[in-house]
Design a protein around this motif. Structure first.
Motif, mmCIF file in Angstrom:
data_model
loop_
_atom_site.group_PDB
_atom_site.id
_atom_site.type_symbol
_atom_site.label_atom_id
_atom_site.label_comp_id
_atom_site.label_asym_id
_atom_site.label_seq_id
_atom_site.Cartn_x
_atom_site.Cartn_y
_atom_site.Cartn_z
ATOM 1 N N PRO A 5 -83.013 -16.771 49.977
ATOM 2 C CA PRO A 5 -82.905 -16.520 48.536
ATOM 3 C C PRO A 5 -84.251 -16.266 47.875
ATOM 4 O O PRO A 5 -84.313 -15.547 46.864
ATOM 5 C CB PRO A 5 -82.255 -17.802 48.007
ATOM 6 C CG PRO A 5 -82.608 -18.844 49.020
ATOM 7 C CD PRO A 5 -82.632 -18.136 50.336
ATOM 8 N N TRP A 6 -85.315 -16.831 48.418
ATOM 9 C CA TRP A 6 -86.639 -16.638 47.812
ATOM 10 C C TRP A 6 -87.036 -15.162 47.868
ATOM 11 O O TRP A 6 -87.426 -14.561 46.860
ATOM 12 C CB TRP A 6 -87.653 -17.511 48.548
ATOM 13 C CG TRP A 6 -88.991 -17.652 47.881
ATOM 14 C CD1 TRP A 6 -89.490 -16.913 46.855
ATOM 15 C CD2 TRP A 6 -89.995 -18.612 48.201
ATOM 16 N NE1 TRP A 6 -90.751 -17.331 46.522
ATOM 17 C CE2 TRP A 6 -91.084 -18.382 47.325
ATOM 18 C CE3 TRP A 6 -90.094 -19.629 49.139
ATOM 19 C CZ2 TRP A 6 -92.251 -19.149 47.381
ATOM 20 C CZ3 TRP A 6 -91.255 -20.391 49.190
ATOM 21 C CH2 TRP A 6 -92.313 -20.154 48.316
ATOM 22 N N ILE A 7 -86.904 -14.560 49.034
ATOM 23 C CA ILE A 7 -87.289 -13.156 49.172
ATOM 24 C C ILE A 7 -86.274 -12.243 48.495
ATOM 25 O O ILE A 7 -86.646 -11.292 47.785
ATOM 26 C CB ILE A 7 -87.465 -12.789 50.654
ATOM 27 C CG1 ILE A 7 -88.623 -13.597 51.263
ATOM 28 C CG2 ILE A 7 -87.742 -11.289 50.813
ATOM 29 C CD1 ILE A 7 -88.816 -13.398 52.754
ATOM 30 N N HIS A 8 -84.993 -12.517 48.687
ATOM 31 C CA HIS A 8 -83.982 -11.658 48.066
ATOM 32 C C HIS A 8 -84.105 -11.649 46.545
ATOM 33 O O HIS A 8 -83.935 -10.596 45.907
ATOM 34 C CB HIS A 8 -82.573 -12.106 48.473
ATOM 35 C CG HIS A 8 -82.146 -11.623 49.823
ATOM 36 N ND1 HIS A 8 -81.937 -12.459 50.895
ATOM 37 C CD2 HIS A 8 -81.889 -10.363 50.285
ATOM 38 C CE1 HIS A 8 -81.570 -11.752 51.951
ATOM 39 N NE2 HIS A 8 -81.518 -10.477 51.606
ATOM 40 N N SER A 9 -84.382 -12.798 45.940
ATOM 41 C CA SER A 9 -84.478 -12.828 44.481
ATOM 42 C C SER A 9 -85.660 -11.999 44.003
ATOM 43 O O SER A 9 -85.582 -11.329 42.958
ATOM 44 C CB SER A 9 -84.600 -14.268 43.980
ATOM 45 O OG SER A 9 -85.818 -14.866 44.392
ATOM 46 N N VAL B 240 -69.863 -23.320 44.175
ATOM 47 C CA VAL B 240 -71.068 -23.598 44.942
ATOM 48 C C VAL B 240 -72.281 -23.695 44.029
ATOM 49 O O VAL B 240 -73.207 -24.475 44.284
ATOM 50 C CB VAL B 240 -71.283 -22.526 46.033
ATOM 51 C CG1 VAL B 240 -71.548 -21.152 45.429
ATOM 52 C CG2 VAL B 240 -72.439 -22.924 46.958
ATOM 53 N N ILE B 241 -72.295 -22.925 42.948
ATOM 54 C CA ILE B 241 -73.406 -22.992 41.997
ATOM 55 C C ILE B 241 -73.402 -24.340 41.287
ATOM 56 O O ILE B 241 -74.455 -24.965 41.086
ATOM 57 C CB ILE B 241 -73.316 -21.847 40.981
ATOM 58 C CG1 ILE B 241 -73.315 -20.488 41.701
ATOM 59 C CG2 ILE B 241 -74.452 -21.931 39.981
ATOM 60 C CD1 ILE B 241 -74.541 -20.234 42.545
ATOM 61 N N ARG B 242 -72.231 -24.825 40.926
ATOM 62 C CA ARG B 242 -72.135 -26.130 40.279
ATOM 63 C C ARG B 242 -72.664 -27.232 41.194
ATOM 64 O O ARG B 242 -73.364 -28.153 40.745
ATOM 65 C CB ARG B 242 -70.683 -26.418 39.897
ATOM 66 C CG ARG B 242 -70.132 -25.453 38.864
ATOM 67 C CD ARG B 242 -68.636 -25.696 38.613
ATOM 68 N NE ARG B 242 -68.164 -24.790 37.573
ATOM 69 C CZ ARG B 242 -68.222 -25.066 36.272
ATOM 70 N NH1 ARG B 242 -68.726 -26.212 35.876
ATOM 71 N NH2 ARG B 242 -67.773 -24.201 35.385
ATOM 72 N N ALA B 243 -72.331 -27.140 42.465
ATOM 73 C CA ALA B 243 -72.801 -28.152 43.413
ATOM 74 C C ALA B 243 -74.319 -28.094 43.569
ATOM 75 O O ALA B 243 -74.992 -29.129 43.648
ATOM 76 C CB ALA B 243 -72.116 -27.954 44.764
ATOM 77 N N ALA C 249 -82.191 -18.704 44.357
ATOM 78 C CA ALA C 249 -80.874 -18.061 44.310
ATOM 79 C C ALA C 249 -80.325 -18.075 42.886
ATOM 80 O O ALA C 249 -79.788 -17.067 42.401
ATOM 81 C CB ALA C 249 -79.914 -18.768 45.262
ATOM 82 N N LEU C 250 -80.471 -19.206 42.200
ATOM 83 C CA LEU C 250 -79.979 -19.300 40.824
ATOM 84 C C LEU C 250 -80.707 -18.317 39.916
ATOM 85 O O LEU C 250 -80.093 -17.697 39.033
ATOM 86 C CB LEU C 250 -80.153 -20.722 40.309
ATOM 87 C CG LEU C 250 -79.337 -21.813 41.017
ATOM 88 C CD1 LEU C 250 -79.630 -23.174 40.410
ATOM 89 C CD2 LEU C 250 -77.854 -21.520 40.957
#
Length: 659
Positions: free
Chosen positions: A228-232, A307-310, A286-287
């Motif tokens: 997620p770090w690179i994708h974001s 999954v975002i809530r978790a 990711a968020l």
């Protein structure tokens, strides 16, 4: 990052695909992203709409920017790059690169907030910094580049750029400064924006689209925080530096697919096996990426998913008190400065997680000044969102889902972590954290069965945390580093054995905690390669009636293995000042721990009293450790008497003390 997947039907494994379907496909994205830059909260500096929100206390950032303005820029050299391959030092190069990028971030902020008639000097500062990045032979950090393993070289290969965390950070920084200062750059340095786009294409966009062998894509099933770090960061680059709508949609679609692999790896309880510190550069990234996609698409790509809530709940579930958090794997026990608490706050408010709202608002109020080390995107987001925090302690609308943190504490079954509080819903008194898990986790330390005990939120039975990274950190000699060894965690050492490495060296849960009985019982035999899990049983419990934590070890060991010793030890690592008494007791106080001023402590007593106590002092010369714990940590090794080596029991009782 956590790699477990939920035991659900296959269509639910990929949350974004399941929720968005064809909305995330290239043809739909072309339409959804049309005009996306105009929908972003972060505006061009010529649009004064966000400047009042950004005009808060920037005195520290301004002072540093003015001091360095016009001085020579940090200059990373090939000799610095080569040091990683020569002697394992990675900070010589990465420190200079970080210094260059942080200076550029400060210059962008100053240029954006300075009156257009008086900001030419700041624009020139931005131009110089941006062009230095364009000229920098590699955007990759040396520690990640494959140039040495592939070709035996210690010089970056300009024709084969390596797409890593460093490259992602650079391209996102250039994208944000292009977005915020584009008009001024065109007026002051025509051609610079074209050069930025060319470098972004060659170093990031093309390698991302046309190479599928990047380990961080997670195509082999191993998904970690790089994903997620690179994708974001690539999402930022695609939205702000890719002008062709079809190409932009192609890149964004690929990013959505990649982030979806990360989200699919998150267990239902939202646990991150790398812990709180890496949450920010994994789940947090990711968020951020998903929030940006929602803005850019005008709400078409809505990421309000279970999954975002978790994930949003995880940081507050790991909170011990004040700035202290349960640290597992490579992470410090104290929260870093400059974390984007405003980002977590926005998500928590949106999702109605009142616990997360309160935690994020509290920390956002403590750290109101943007920190350039967080990166330009996070700084700009913080500046443009400060008014959104409003009343820092305000609560949100009632949640649409059950509270994710029961008042007694929490239990995350996917990583076998319990956090139990003496005072439900409060950090007052004792807090016990106990961990099972396995030794194949990301950024793993050999810590299966470890415990942490805090008093009034300050940990005194501790996990040392992360030392400074070197080549050894992620090499075959990783577990020669003291901080990674089970011998320096709060775990047993049957026959003097170290725990093994890999998923099979794991705990077996024998009893899960509940609100009524906050007890975690684990079979630890497999962590040491013993025949059966129950050859060593550790039970960790919070006894609220007596106001104590009890850690009970019981064992029935096989014959001593050839590589073992005659000794059976149980180790506890202690912060602060330790005094061992003569009556099977010891006291620990917070004296010597930086930033801790409240004089609190722990009283320890143990059975059998015949256990011999060996005291080992660990002098801390690594700033990442000494900044957290002070000049030393102390190891208490309880050595079992001869008659109870093969079979026996040892109970440690811990109580809080207040001067």
């Amino acid at each position: 990052m956590a790699t477990g997947t939920a035991a659900v039907e296959a269509p639910l494994l990929y949350p974004l695909q399941n929720a968005w379907g064809q909305l995330a496909a290239e043809p739909s994205l072309v339409d959804s992203l049309r005009g996306s830059r105009d929908r972003l909260t972060i505006r061009e500096a010529s649009d004064a709409g966000w400047q009042p929100a950004a005009a808060g206390s920037l005195s520290e950032l301004r002072a540093q920017a003015e001091t360095e303005k016009g001085s020579p820029w940090p200059q990373p050299l090939v000799s610095h790059y080569a040091r990683y391959f020569r002697d394992g030092n990675r900070t010589a190069y990465e420190g200079l690169v970080a210094g260059r990028q942080q200076r550029l971030t400060r210059a962008v902020v100053m240029a954006a907030l300075t009156d257009p008639d008086a900001r030419d000097g700041w624009i020139d500062e931005v131009i110089d910094g941006a062009y230095l990045l364009c000229e920098q032979s590699s955007w990759s950090w040396a520690a990640h580049d494959d140039v040495f393993t592939r070709a035996g070289d210690v010089v970056p290969d300009r024709t084969r750029p390596y797409l890593d965390l460093g490259a992602g950070e650079v391209v996102a920084q250039l994208a944000w400064l292009d977005h915020v200062l584009g008009t001024a750059l065109d007026e002051r340095a025509p051609g610079l924006r074209s050069r930025i786009r060319l470098e972004a294409q060659e170093r990031v966009i093309q390698p991302f689209l046309y190479r599928l062998d990047w380990h961080w894509l997670g195509l082999n099933g191993d998904v970690h925080n790089w994903n997620p770090w690179i994708h974001s960061n690539i999402i930022v680059a695609a939205l702000l530096l890719v002008d062709d709508p079809a190409l932009q949609a192609k890149v964004v679609a690929r990013c959505i697919e990649g982030v979806d692999r990360f989200l699919a790896s998150i267990p239902p309880d939202g646990a991150i096996d790398e812990g709180f510190a890496y949450w920010w550069n994994g789940a947090g990234r990711a968020l951020e990426g998903l929030a940006l996609l929602e803005e850019a698409s005008g709400g078409v790509l809505n990421p309000d998913l279970p999954v975002i809530r978790a994930l949003v709940a995880f940081p507050h579930r790991m909170h011990l008190g004040h700035g202290w958090f349960l640290n597992v794997a490579d992470g410090p026990a104290r929260a870093h400065e400059g974390l984007p608490w405003d980002m977590l706050h926005r998500w928590a408010v949106r999702l109605g997680d009142s616990d997360a709202v309160e935690l994020a608002a509290t920390f956002a109020a403590i750290e109101p000044v943007p920190n350039a080390a967080a990166g330009l995107g996070r700084v700009l987001t913080q500046l443009t969102s400060r008014t959104q925090l409003g009343s820092r302690s305000g609560r949100s609308e009632p949640s649409k889902r059950p509270d994710l943190r029961p008042s007694w504490g929490t239990y995350l079954p996917s990583v076998q972590i319990m956090v139990a509080r003496q005072s439900p819903g409060s950090t007052d008194g004792l807090t016990l954290a106990a961990k099972g898990g396995h030794n194949g986790e990301h950024h793993n330390h050999r810590d299966v069965g470890s415990v942490v005990v805090a008093v009034d939120g300050v940990p005194l039975l501790v996990d040392a945390g992360q030392p400074t990274y070197t080549a050894q950190t992620f090499g075959p000699d990783r577990y020669r580093i003291r901080a990674m060894q089970s011998a320096w965690h709060n775990v047993p050492a049957p026959f003097g054995l170290e725990q093994g490495t890999g998923r099979s060296f794991a705990a077996t849960v024998l009893q899960e905690p509940t609100a009524e009985e906050p007890t975690l019982a684990l079979g630890l035999g497999a962590a040491y390669g013993l025949d059966h899990a129950e050859q060593w049983i550790r039970t960790s419990l919070m006894n609220r009636e007596s106001g104590s934590v009890v850690i009970d070890d019981r064992w029935n060991l096989p014959a001593r293995p050839p590589e073992g010793t005659h000794d059976v030890d149980i180790t506890y690592l202690v912060a602060g000042t330790v005094r061992v008494g003569e009556d099977a007791t010891a006291t620990i106080t917070t004296v010597g721990i930086p930033t801790v001023t409240s004089p609190v402590g722990l009283h320890l007593r143990w059975k059998p009293a015949t256990a011999v106590v060996l005291v080992d002092e660990w002098r801390l010369d690594d700033p990442l450790l000494s900044d957290v714990w002070g000049h030393k940590l102390t190891r208490l090794r309880f050595r079992m008497p001869e008659e109870s080596r093969a079979s026996g029991a040892f109970t440690l009782t811990v109580e809080a003390t207040h001067d």
